[in-house]
Design a protein around this motif. Structure first.
Motif, PDB file in Angstrom:
ATOM      1  N   SER A  50      57.644  -7.023   5.511  1.00  0.00           N
ATOM      2  CA  SER A  50      57.958  -5.595   5.617  1.00  0.00           C
ATOM      3  C   SER A  50      56.725  -4.721   5.804  1.00  0.00           C
ATOM      4  CB  SER A  50      58.746  -5.069   4.419  1.00  0.00           C
ATOM      5  OG  SER A  50      59.294  -3.800   4.723  1.00  0.00           O
ATOM      6  N   ASP A  51      56.899  -3.760   6.696  1.00  0.00           N
ATOM      7  CA  ASP A  51      55.923  -2.692   6.918  1.00  0.00           C
ATOM      8  C   ASP A  51      56.285  -1.584   5.927  1.00  0.00           C
ATOM      9  OD1 ASP A  51      54.469  -0.509   7.809  1.00  0.00           O
ATOM     10  OD2 ASP A  51      54.830  -0.896   9.927  1.00  0.00           O
ATOM     11  N   PHE A  52      55.772  -1.716   4.708  1.00  0.00           N
ATOM     12  CA  PHE A  52      56.198  -0.816   3.628  1.00  0.00           C
ATOM     13  C   PHE A  52      55.798   0.635   3.877  1.00  0.00           C
ATOM     14  CE2 PHE A  52      56.174  -4.908   1.378  1.00  0.00           C
ATOM     15  CZ  PHE A  52      57.437  -4.856   0.806  1.00  0.00           C
ATOM     16  N   SER A  53      54.644   0.851   4.486  1.00  0.00           N
ATOM     17  CA  SER A  53      54.156   2.219   4.639  1.00  0.00           C
ATOM     18  C   SER A  53      54.986   3.022   5.621  1.00  0.00           C
ATOM     19  CB  SER A  53      52.695   2.202   5.092  1.00  0.00           C
ATOM     20  OG  SER A  53      51.888   1.524   4.152  1.00  0.00           O
ATOM     21  N   ARG A  54      55.393   2.401   6.713  1.00  0.00           N
ATOM     22  CA  ARG A  54      56.094   3.130   7.768  1.00  0.00           C
ATOM     23  C   ARG A  54      57.590   2.868   7.784  1.00  0.00           C
ATOM     24  NH1 ARG A  54      52.425   1.431  12.866  1.00  0.00           N
ATOM     25  NH2 ARG A  54      53.071  -0.602  12.063  1.00  0.00           N
ATOM     26  N   GLY A  55      58.033   1.858   7.053  1.00  0.00           N
ATOM     27  CA  GLY A  55      59.420   1.443   7.143  1.00  0.00           C
ATOM     28  C   GLY A  55      60.305   2.029   6.069  1.00  0.00           C
ATOM     29  N   TYR A  56      60.746   1.172   5.137  1.00  0.00           N
ATOM     30  CA  TYR A  56      61.727   1.597   4.148  1.00  0.00           C
ATOM     31  C   TYR A  56      61.178   2.709   3.260  1.00  0.00           C
ATOM     32  CZ  TYR A  56      65.532   1.433   0.829  1.00  0.00           C
ATOM     33  OH  TYR A  56      66.617   1.785   0.064  1.00  0.00           O
ATOM     34  N   GLY A  57      61.963   3.765   3.127  1.00  0.00           N
ATOM     35  CA  GLY A  57      61.564   4.903   2.311  1.00  0.00           C
ATOM     36  C   GLY A  57      60.771   5.951   3.063  1.00  0.00           C
ATOM     37  N   THR A  58      60.476   5.670   4.321  1.00  0.00           N
ATOM     38  CA  THR A  58      59.734   6.636   5.138  1.00  0.00           C
ATOM     39  C   THR A  58      60.456   6.892   6.462  1.00  0.00           C
ATOM     40  OG1 THR A  58      57.615   6.002   4.153  1.00  0.00           O
ATOM     41  CG2 THR A  58      57.537   7.151   6.253  1.00  0.00           C
ATOM     42  N   SER A  59      60.540   5.880   7.308  1.00  0.00           N
ATOM     43  CA  SER A  59      61.262   6.049   8.574  1.00  0.00           C
ATOM     44  C   SER A  59      62.764   5.869   8.394  1.00  0.00           C
ATOM     45  CB  SER A  59      60.741   5.062   9.624  1.00  0.00           C
ATOM     46  OG  SER A  59      59.406   5.373   9.987  1.00  0.00           O
ATOM     47  N   TYR A  60      63.158   5.025   7.430  1.00  0.00           N
ATOM     48  CA  TYR A  60      64.584   4.769   7.232  1.00  0.00           C
ATOM     49  C   TYR A  60      64.879   4.463   5.768  1.00  0.00           C
ATOM     50  CZ  TYR A  60      63.747  -0.270   6.716  1.00  0.00           C
ATOM     51  OH  TYR A  60      63.330  -1.497   6.257  1.00  0.00           O
ATOM     52  N   LEU A  61      66.148   4.528   5.439  1.00  0.00           N
ATOM     53  CA  LEU A  61      66.663   4.129   4.122  1.00  0.00           C
ATOM     54  C   LEU A  61      67.901   3.264   4.317  1.00  0.00           C
ATOM     55  CD1 LEU A  61      66.696   7.431   1.982  1.00  0.00           C
ATOM     56  CD2 LEU A  61      65.106   5.499   1.745  1.00  0.00           C
ATOM     57  N   TYR A  62      68.222   2.492   3.278  1.00  0.00           N
ATOM     58  CA  TYR A  62      69.548   1.914   3.133  1.00  0.00           C
ATOM     59  C   TYR A  62      70.293   2.768   2.111  1.00  0.00           C
ATOM     60  CZ  TYR A  62      68.101  -2.464   5.417  1.00  0.00           C
ATOM     61  OH  TYR A  62      67.664  -3.414   6.316  1.00  0.00           O
ATOM     62  N   ALA A  63      71.568   3.024   2.342  1.00  0.00           N
ATOM     63  CA  ALA A  63      72.328   3.879   1.417  1.00  0.00           C
ATOM     64  C   ALA A  63      73.747   3.354   1.248  1.00  0.00           C
ATOM     65  CB  ALA A  63      72.362   5.317   1.926  1.00  0.00           C
ATOM     66  N   ARG A  64      74.271   3.584   0.046  1.00  0.00           N
ATOM     67  CA  ARG A  64      75.654   3.245  -0.278  1.00  0.00           C
ATOM     68  C   ARG A  64      76.182   4.294  -1.241  1.00  0.00           C
ATOM     69  NH1 ARG A  64      74.885  -0.969  -3.415  1.00  0.00           N
ATOM     70  NH2 ARG A  64      75.079  -2.663  -1.898  1.00  0.00           N
ATOM     71  N   ASN A  65      77.335   4.882  -0.897  1.00  0.00           N
ATOM     72  CA  ASN A  65      77.978   5.862  -1.792  1.00  0.00           C
ATOM     73  C   ASN A  65      77.003   6.958  -2.221  1.00  0.00           C
ATOM     74  OD1 ASN A  65      80.356   4.354  -1.685  1.00  0.00           O
ATOM     75  ND2 ASN A  65      79.743   3.111  -3.464  1.00  0.00           N
ATOM     76  N   ASN A  66      76.325   7.545  -1.240  1.00  0.00           N
ATOM     77  CA  ASN A  66      75.402   8.665  -1.491  1.00  0.00           C
ATOM     78  C   ASN A  66      74.186   8.291  -2.325  1.00  0.00           C
ATOM     79  OD1 ASN A  66      77.020  10.452  -0.041  1.00  0.00           O
ATOM     80  ND2 ASN A  66      78.224  10.989  -1.850  1.00  0.00           N
ATOM     81  N   THR A  67      73.904   6.996  -2.432  1.00  0.00           N
ATOM     82  CA  THR A  67      72.745   6.546  -3.199  1.00  0.00           C
ATOM     83  C   THR A  67      71.940   5.569  -2.357  1.00  0.00           C
ATOM     84  OG1 THR A  67      74.002   6.726  -5.255  1.00  0.00           O
ATOM     85  CG2 THR A  67      71.973   5.431  -5.326  1.00  0.00           C
ATOM     86  N   SER A  68      70.628   5.746  -2.356  1.00  0.00           N
ATOM     87  CA  SER A  68      69.785   4.834  -1.582  1.00  0.00           C
ATOM     88  C   SER A  68      69.569   3.536  -2.344  1.00  0.00           C
ATOM     89  CB  SER A  68      68.436   5.486  -1.276  1.00  0.00           C
ATOM     90  OG  SER A  68      67.761   5.832  -2.465  1.00  0.00           O
ATOM     91  N   LEU A  69      69.370   2.460  -1.624  1.00  0.00           N
ATOM     92  CA  LEU A  69      69.118   1.147  -2.209  1.00  0.00           C
ATOM     93  C   LEU A  69      67.802   1.178  -2.981  1.00  0.00           C
ATOM     94  CD1 LEU A  69      70.280  -1.829  -2.105  1.00  0.00           C
ATOM     95  CD2 LEU A  69      68.603  -2.227  -0.283  1.00  0.00           C
ATOM     96  N   SER A  70      67.773   0.605  -4.174  1.00  0.00           N
ATOM     97  CA  SER A  70      66.562   0.615  -4.995  1.00  0.00           C
ATOM     98  C   SER A  70      65.492  -0.267  -4.361  1.00  0.00           C
ATOM     99  CB  SER A  70      66.851   0.116  -6.401  1.00  0.00           C
ATOM    100  OG  SER A  70      67.122  -1.277  -6.396  1.00  0.00           O
ATOM    101  N   GLU A  71      64.259   0.016  -4.703  1.00  0.00           N
ATOM    102  CA  GLU A  71      63.158  -0.776  -4.170  1.00  0.00           C
ATOM    103  C   GLU A  71      63.268  -2.228  -4.624  1.00  0.00           C
ATOM    104  OE1 GLU A  71      58.270  -0.960  -4.306  1.00  0.00           O
ATOM    105  OE2 GLU A  71      59.290   0.930  -4.725  1.00  0.00           O
ATOM    106  N   MET A  72      63.718  -2.460  -5.855  1.00  0.00           N
ATOM    107  CA  MET A  72      63.864  -3.829  -6.347  1.00  0.00           C
ATOM    108  C   MET A  72      64.914  -4.585  -5.545  1.00  0.00           C
ATOM    109  SD  MET A  72      62.781  -6.119  -8.392  1.00  0.00           S
ATOM    110  CE  MET A  72      61.819  -5.136  -9.546  1.00  0.00           C
TER     111      MET A  72
END
Length: 620
Positions: free
Chosen positions: A385-407
């Motif tokens: 994973s490209d952590f700096s530019r990827g998840y949490g910056t360019s995109y998120l995963y979400a379910r039921n109005n909540t984003s997927l936790s980092e863990m």
């Protein structure tokens, strides 16, 4: 043409002035006086400046159209079930003239306004046309307007494939619409002389008849016409506000010499003139500013990379259109992209886009055997994973109005590496993807994310793209390649001046991917890796195959542009540029069609093999 009444002219001036009130928020600071000194203080200066800022308000109106058409027709963005009919048409490459994103109206409005402003400056301040006269603020305003007009034509022709050339005498949207709807020859029977506050002289003593032939400029003609105009007419670009208000953001929220060079470089690159293009890009990157702005150091390294979209900073931003909810400057990006609150969530990242970040690996250890390449193997896969530019910056995963936790995100990546699909599906059940780049630091209803037109990451990657192909003849008459410079720009920035007290990192280097196995390489033996396990799965022998090496490296650069610049409006035009350079429409067709499934995938692929379908045929 119908006679234009004084009220029309006064109305347009008022609209432009009011547009200034919807521009950068610092205009509400009454103490700033825009670098006016005794020798250039004119009674009407603020009217000129207000009219100029009205042009930026018109440019703001184009950002949604630019992002939707530049990204949704590419491979990184797709529609959700909430998408309206207009977005579905664009996604399916079946765009009707009634589609709101297909309308050239906002381009015409900007062209009309710049035509008017340029005409006023040329008449009231003719020194702007004389290169021998010392530069003043009117020259700088003139440069802003010429740059903005050229940008409008350039972006329009990238969308439509051809655009009508709007004579400078046509300076209202009504005139332009009449001109477009007319037969091949359009007669303007009354010539009107404009001034900044309305009529200068209702008509000339003997009204002239101006005959305008309707001409359509294709991409090449637009670029040749406006590069020549910019190079011959512009003395300077951008009024210097910093001297008076000590606000660094000003210089990158208006057209400036920096963005002027970026536009010229981009136009020449689109034309395929690499020599001219590199000349303008190098003015930006190899500059003599004190801190060598626009070279990639640790200012936005690792977790700081997302700050590019949180603030406006002259170390990265070259030209950014600033929005502010407090000043009624808003756009629809959050409405289109977010699934929360009253936002409509009509567009989302594709799986292809997500995989570009999630299949990057750092810290891997590979045992290479170049004598028997098939014996090569991965000893340690590293961390995905490209952590700096990827998840949490360019995109998120979400379910039921909540984003997927980092863990959960990290667990999902590990299960993918272990090829434990059941566990992956357990974590990702009912998960959807979200474009997050325009939501960083925003409340749900702010709707005022800034829009970056040019920034350092993009210009550096443009240079790498050119250097991949650019050879030159040295003083001994030998042909040398700039390929190593391209690698350095991307990996570690080592081609820049290392004597400065700063850390040069490069595009991948500043997000931790510029060294070891994560760094880009060019070699005779190119190894292939499983994207989700990072195991060696094969190799290609490119010995003696220069063009294949260049294509392979160019593919890597385009992948890097996707990771660095996703959802910023350039993806589809990047693909067009490479397909045209290779004379291979299947390059674009294959990449874009991958986001579809079933018969739709085949249909889109076949449709995009015809270059005519890369453009909206609005003027057919």
């Amino acid at each position: 043409m119908n006679k234009i009444f004084k009220s029309t002219i006064l109305f347009l001036t008022t609209v432009l002035a009011l547009g200034a009130l919807n521009s950068c928020q610092d205009f509400f600071n009454p103490s700033q006086d825009l670098n006016i000194t005794e020798d250039n203080l004119y009674n009407d200066w603020y009217e000129y400046r207000a009219a100029a800022m009205g042009l930026y308000a018109l440019q703001q109106d184009l950002v949604e159209q630019i992002v939707v058409l530049g990204e949704l027709r590419g491979d990184l963005l797709t529609v959700t079930p909430n998408a309206d009919a207009d977005l579905v048409e664009i996604n399916n490459f079946a765009i009707s003239k009634t589609n709101k994103y297909a309308s050239p109206s906002n381009f015409f409005k900007l062209i009309a306004a710049t035509n008017r402003f340029i005409s006023i400056l040329e008449h009231e301040h003719p020194d702007v046309l004389d290169a021998t006269v010392a530069i003043n603020n009117y020259d700088r305003l003139y440069g802003e307007a010429l740059s903005m007009r050229a940008w409008a034509y350039f972006n329009a022709v990238r969308i439509y494939g051809k655009v009508p050339f709007i004579d400078q005498n046509l300076s209202t949207i009504e005139q332009i619409n009449t001109f477009i709807a007319s037969s091949e020859t359009y007669v303007d029977s009354i010539y009107i002389q404009y001034s900044i506050d309305g009529y200068y002289n209702d008509t000339l003593p003997e009204p002239r008849v101006i005959v305008l032939d309707k001409q359509y400029f294709d991409t090449e003609r637009v670029i040749l016409h406006f590069t020549q105009e910019l190079e011959e007419k512009v003395k300077a670009v951008g009024v210097n506000h910093y001297i008076d208000n000590n606000d660094n953001s000003w210089e990158v929220t208006i057209w400036s010499d920096w963005s002027y060079n970026a536009l010229l470089g981009q136009m020449y690159l689109t034309l395929g003139d690499l020599t001219q293009s590199v000349r303008y890009f190098e003015k930006i990157v190899y500059n003599n500013s004190t801190n060598r702005r626009y070279q990639l150091d640790d200012a936005f390294a690792f977790g700081q990379w997302q700050n590019i979209f949180l603030n406006i900073d002259s170390r990265e931003h070259i030209f950014t259109l600033s929005f502010s909810k407090a000043n009624q400057q808003q756009n629809n990006f959050q409405r289109l992209f977010e699934p929360w609150g009253a936002n409509e969530y009509m567009l989302k990242p594709t799986k292809t886009a997500i995989h570009k970040w999630e299949t990057q690996w750092r810290g891997a250890i590979v045992a290479y055997d170049y004598t028997t390449p098939d014996s090569s193997k991965t000893i340690f896969p590293g961390q995905p994973s490209d952590f700096s530019r990827g998840y949490g910056t360019s995109y998120l995963y979400a379910r039921n109005n909540t984003s997927l936790s980092e863990m959960d995100y990290l667990d999902m990546l590990e299960f993918k590496r272990l090829q434990d699909q059941r566990s992956v599906e357990s974590i990702m059940e009912n998960i959807d993807t979200v474009v997050y780049k325009y939501s960083i630091g925003k409340d749900r209803f702010d709707l005022d994310a800034n829009f970056i037109i040019y920034r350092a990451g993009s210009i550096n990657l443009y240079l790498a793209e050119i250097y991949n192909y650019w050879n030159y003849e040295n003083s001994n008459g030998d042909v040398q390649s700039y390929t190593i410079n391209a690698l350095n720009i991307i990996n570690n920035g080592s081609n820049y001046d290392q004597s400065l007290n700063r850390s040069q990192l490069g595009v991948r280097g500043r997000v931790g991917l510029g060294s070891g196995e994560a760094a880009f390489k060019i070699s005779n033996i190119t190894f292939l890796f499983d994207p989700f396990t990072n195991k060696v799965i094969g190799h290609r022998d490119l010995t003696g195959k220069l063009l294949e090496k260049q294509y392979t490296f160019e593919n890597q650069i385009m992948e890097e542009r996707a990771r660095e610049l996703a959802f910023e409006g350039e993806r589809f035009y990047d693909l067009i540029r490479v397909a045209k350079r290779r004379h291979d429409p299947s390059y674009l067709a294959k990449i874009v069609s991958e986001k579809y499934s079933g018969s739709m995938k085949t249909n889109i692929y076949n449709r995009l093999l015809d270059e005519n379908n890369w453009y909206i045929p609005y003027f057919e």
